[in-house]
Design a protein around this motif. Structure first.
Motif, PDB file in Angstrom:
ATOM      1  N   UNK A 355       6.817  -7.160  -2.170  1.00 12.02           N
ATOM      2  CA  UNK A 355       7.647  -6.800  -3.315  1.00 12.02           C
ATOM      3  C   UNK A 355       6.773  -6.615  -4.542  1.00 12.02           C
ATOM      4  N   UNK A 356       7.202  -5.709  -5.378  1.00 13.79           N
ATOM      5  CA  UNK A 356       6.630  -5.543  -6.714  1.00 13.79           C
ATOM      6  C   UNK A 356       7.822  -5.441  -7.669  1.00 13.79           C
ATOM      7  N   UNK A 357       7.535  -5.485  -8.959  1.00 16.80           N
ATOM      8  CA  UNK A 357       8.591  -5.172  -9.914  1.00 16.80           C
ATOM      9  C   UNK A 357       9.261  -3.882  -9.488  1.00 16.80           C
ATOM     10  N   UNK A 358      10.580  -3.807  -9.459  1.00 14.73           N
ATOM     11  CA  UNK A 358      11.228  -2.578  -9.004  1.00 14.73           C
ATOM     12  C   UNK A 358      10.682  -1.329  -9.710  1.00 14.73           C
ATOM     13  N   UNK A 360       7.831  -0.618 -10.522  1.00 15.20           N
ATOM     14  CA  UNK A 360       6.482  -0.237 -10.074  1.00 15.20           C
ATOM     15  C   UNK A 360       6.485   0.405  -8.689  1.00 15.20           C
ATOM     16  N   UNK A 386      14.404  -2.329   0.347  1.00 13.62           N
ATOM     17  CA  UNK A 386      15.441  -2.631  -0.629  1.00 13.62           C
ATOM     18  C   UNK A 386      14.916  -2.258  -2.017  1.00 13.62           C
ATOM     19  N   UNK A 389      15.571  -4.105  -5.345  1.00  9.27           N
ATOM     20  CA  UNK A 389      14.916  -5.402  -5.497  1.00  9.27           C
ATOM     21  C   UNK A 389      13.395  -5.282  -5.532  1.00  9.27           C
ATOM     22  N   UNK A 391      11.567  -4.470  -3.048  1.00  8.99           N
ATOM     23  CA  UNK A 391      11.094  -5.039  -1.776  1.00  8.99           C
ATOM     24  C   UNK A 391      11.013  -3.951  -0.713  1.00  8.99           C
ATOM     25  N   UNK A 426       0.735  -6.910  -9.201  1.00 11.37           N
ATOM     26  CA  UNK A 426       1.371  -8.195  -9.489  1.00 11.37           C
ATOM     27  C   UNK A 426       2.527  -8.506  -8.565  1.00 11.37           C
ATOM     28  N   UNK A 427       2.389  -8.132  -7.300  1.00 16.97           N
ATOM     29  CA  UNK A 427       3.503  -8.299  -6.375  1.00 16.97           C
ATOM     30  C   UNK A 427       3.355  -9.507  -5.477  1.00 16.97           C
ATOM     31  N   UNK A 428       4.258  -9.586  -4.495  1.00 11.80           N
ATOM     32  CA  UNK A 428       4.259 -10.673  -3.527  1.00 11.80           C
ATOM     33  C   UNK A 428       3.979 -10.115  -2.134  1.00 11.80           C
ATOM     34  N   UNK A 430       4.815 -11.816   0.520  1.00  9.18           N
ATOM     35  CA  UNK A 430       5.836 -12.427   1.388  1.00  9.18           C
ATOM     36  C   UNK A 430       7.151 -12.397   0.629  1.00  9.18           C
ATOM     37  N   UNK A 431       7.810 -11.255   0.640  1.00  7.87           N
ATOM     38  CA  UNK A 431       8.965 -11.056  -0.238  1.00  7.87           C
ATOM     39  C   UNK A 431      10.232 -11.683   0.313  1.00  7.87           C
ATOM     40  N   UNK A 432      10.487 -11.489   1.626  1.00  8.46           N
ATOM     41  CA  UNK A 432      11.740 -12.052   2.135  1.00  8.46           C
ATOM     42  C   UNK A 432      11.620 -12.728   3.484  1.00  8.46           C
TER      43      UNK A 432
ATOM     44  N   UNK B 190       9.282 -10.307 -10.450  1.00  8.72           N
ATOM     45  CA  UNK B 190       9.704  -9.978  -9.083  1.00  8.72           C
ATOM     46  C   UNK B 190      11.144 -10.407  -8.852  1.00  8.72           C
ATOM     47  N   UNK B 194       9.282 -14.819  -1.412  1.00  8.59           N
ATOM     48  CA  UNK B 194       9.395 -16.004  -0.560  1.00  8.59           C
ATOM     49  C   UNK B 194       8.018 -16.491  -0.135  1.00  8.59           C
TER      50      UNK B 194
END
Lengths: 491, 491
Positions: A355-358, A360, A386, A389, A391, A426-428, A430-432, B190, B194
């Motif tokens: 995931x990143x800020x939507x 981005x 998604x 979000x 993601x 600056x994302x994740x 492991x988003x979901x 974000x 998770x």
């Protein structure tokens, strides 16, 4: 730590049998095999014992007996996870299956409150809510198999997060068995409580490393009374998010799903025999929108038209179709839900749940594509997710006609390349889906070290003996990142 | 611990001046007085030093210098709290005021993301959002004075929780200075992540005891385009919740506020000169409903009619009025917002910020009323609050023509009587205002001891020296409850 013999005569199995009954303490290889590995077979575990407690007291007793016998505990409910979070790793790990805890303890339709045990399948809860003219919005591809305990332990997302949030946002309270065998319970169903630290949200998403969720108080909503599903064909990616945001505003926040699909991803779904044909071929990007509301007077078609017309006029929408019936809506959805299985038909795959800020997303995708095609120009990206979000499932399929093993062997290289772009935005990483075993090293590499260290401290405070799901999740990622090279990460 | 002299020449003040500049390290009694006690004057503090850092680095440096000098730290932002959470208690506590950190670091209207520092007032944030055609829903009586750092430290609720949630639900990330002077930062904005334990929600609501929030990433929403405010007169309490739930369903979740008022509470508001008269006199209970939506096509009047007509037919609604203009809507709202100040005119008051399951409200109220009138039949209850969330301000005013001090002296007796009923209903004695000093002993008495012990462990893990806001909140309540009688609770 006492060694566990291969027969069923070892002391822990005997002690568990005395407490749970012989039928629910499994040691035979054929019977424990289904609990030892997750569905994709990526994390074959070496455990030798499965305990299936029937209620919270038996869960607490199982944890206590394991601690007394020097065994660690991996909680497992539906075993549908994708990151190896519920699989045992070593022979001294006991799988604690929650599958027998299937009671719905109470359902109060007026109060919008469902109290259910961890082993209820998500589909069971959806049906129980519907039978009471209520709606439990959490919805995942695996909903017939996954169980609410695992949904909460991983803070599951799914198809409705944009409107209703993750599993976390649908939860009012938990009952949790702690590492020392005590029970922390808050199933009071309170909507507001500022009388202490937010333990509920700490346990949710902790992947069984801080406690074992045995029951939950869940929010039920009024059921939607009207629903519209539309497929939009986009000439480019950039306007996708603005389209979603406009539809949210025009409909009074009735957009429950907004699934972005690249043409390639949609094409992967077409590999299955039962997938309908794409009714709007020829565009590089697609957006599947679902709007739903409990308001019987809402005109979702008008809201959708108001959102789409400006985009159409600006050249940001190539074409759009609305499903006139429920069956047609299901066919449009099938274009999206077929993608994961379709991708399997295309050979080996390497997956990223980022995931990143939507805002981005539109800049992230070309940079991530450049990074992977630089590694291999023949790689086949399969991007969907998604978008509202931020993601995306930024998945890769192997080059056509190439050996799958060779591609799979390069998974780490592709992971690092994609995750490096995620980090720049600056994302994740492991988003979901959680961290489990699969993401542990990449989380150790990519996540903020201060945050990881705090998680490690919290893990130590709540589970000082590292009894619960050792070696999994972010706290273990801290241990891995903090270990000197070559020393081997502590488990 | 070095004693702090009464002059400004003590070493910590000198060290802070060297780092922050002389103008923002206050020691003169007249200048520090406003920081020493909260607005009601209930918790006069003995601190002698106020530091006003300008940015996150200065906050971190202040915390580090305090630790090095054996001083503890009480973070304070708007100082509008009601439970003494932001007041110092002893002379060795330094008030760290965040009031100079007022920057809005970024605002992205398309992404619905506002990044703001802890010292921004809530009204400033609402205005910044509105200027960008967005909406920040958090709304409190003190919004012109309260600051977002404190709103987050206490997980503030307010008037819109039913639709938009508490401060927690509007927050995507935080920047926090830790007890050891390090900074944990997640301002990435974000929507889904998770990749570890939920540190964000752990810091939110921790009342400055786990870290000092210096900035936050906040969610912005589309602004409402239509709004309706109605006053309903109810012949009895029981149907109130069902009315709210029906209005939620009929309007597609557009009910943003649902404020219950007893006739006595509404009457308290009438004591102010500027309060409009009650247009529907003669009923024992009133419900103020506000519906709002961003959907320009929504017909909120029809939704409201659909919700009210069945109640009217069943005899559950005595009368109802709709505000035809914005000014009329403000006048209806004034009936509710005048209550707290009106209650002040009625003499001494004893207040309870409680929650139970929403469905239990109608049974809770008569039991709690019986408990307080048994203590004193002349007590004047002033009951109002957020019925859809199960959160009532179960306030009591002194008997007429009686000495205020005698009533105030019985506060503990009334607290225990009301909270005992709350416990019977499985409720919370600190629903939206936090624990601070005011609720510490009652939380120690009423809350689940297992939960309190976990909170204490987390506090120790993140702040082992008990540097941050010692003696406040639930973790301190554990210490108080665990101390043997007469030993004095550890601070």
């Amino acid at each position: 730590m006492p060694a566990m013999s291969k027969t069923s005569a070892h002391p822990l199995a005997e002690a568990l049998r005395a407490r749970l009954g012989a039928a629910d303490v499994l040691t035979e290889p054929a019977r424990i095999a289904p609990y030892m590995t997750e569905q994709r077979g990526q994390f074959p575990g070496q455990g030798r014992l499965v305990a299936r407690p029937a209620d919270t007291d038996e869960v607490a007793a199982t944890v206590t007996l394991c601690r007394q016998h020097g065994a660690t505990v991996v909680a497992q409910s539906g075993n549908t996870g994708t990151v190896g979070g519920g699989s045992p790793r070593h022979g001294d790990e006991v799988v604690l299956s929650l599958e027998r805890m299937q009671r719905i303890r109470s359902l109060d339709a007026d109060d919008g409150l469902l109290i259910a045990e961890a082993g209820c399948t998500l589909a069971d809860l959806q049906e129980a809510a519907a039978a009471a003219q209520r709606f439990f919005p959490l919805s995942l591809a695996s909903e017939a198999q996954c169980r609410i305990g695992g949904n909460l332990a991983t803070n599951a997302g799914g198809l409705n997060v944009l409107r209703y949030g993750n599993a976390r946002n649908l939860t009012l309270g938990l009952e949790v068995v702690l590492a020392d065998g005590r029970v922390w319970s808050d199933l009071r169903g309170l909507r507001k409580d500022n009388s202490g630290y937010d333990l509920r949200d700490l346990f949710i998403g902790s992947e069984g490393t801080l406690g074992i969720i045995t029951a939950a108080a869940l929010r039920l909503l009024p059921p939607p009374r009207s629903r519209r599903v539309a497929l939009l064909a986009l000439p480019r990616l950039e306007p996708a998010l603005a389209l979603v945001r406009t539809a949210q505003a025009e409909s009074g926040d009735a957009v429950v799903g907004a699934e972005l699909m690249s043409a390639e991803a949609l094409g992967m779904g077409q590999r299955l025999d039962d997938t309908p044909e794409n009714p709007l071929p020829g565009s590089p990007w697609y957006l599947l929108l679902e709007l739903a509301t409990a308001d019987p007077r809402a005109d979702l078609d008008e809201a959708l038209a108001a959102a789409l017309e400006p985009a159409e006029a600006a050249g940001d929408l190539a074409d759009a179709l609305l499903a006139p019936t429920e069956a047609a809506a299901e066919r449009l959805w099938r274009l999206r839900t077929a993608i994961p299985d379709g991708q399997k038909r295309a050979g080996a795959s390497i997956k990223h749940d980022i995931s990143v800020r939507p805002g981005y997303i539109a800049a992230f995708v070309p940079e991530a594509l450049a990074a992977v095609t630089e590694l291999d120009p023949a790689v086949r990206p399969c991007i969907f997710g998604h978008v509202g979000d931020g993601n995306l499932h930024f998945n890769l399929s192997q080059p056509e006609h190439a050996p799958p093993e060779a591609f799979q062997a390069r998974a780490g290289t592709f992971h690092r390349a994609v995750h490096d772009v995620v980090r720049r935005f600056g994302g994740s990483v492991a988003a979901e889906h959680g961290v489990g075993q699969l993401k542990r090293d990449e989380v150790a590499r990519c996540a903020d070290p201060v945050g990881l260290e705090l998680m490690h401290r919290i893990k130590h405070a709540l589970d000082p003996e590292n009894l619960l799901n050792p070696g999994k999740g972010a706290a273990a990622a801290h241990a891995a990142s903090a270990a000197p090279p070559g020393s081997g990460a502590p488990s």
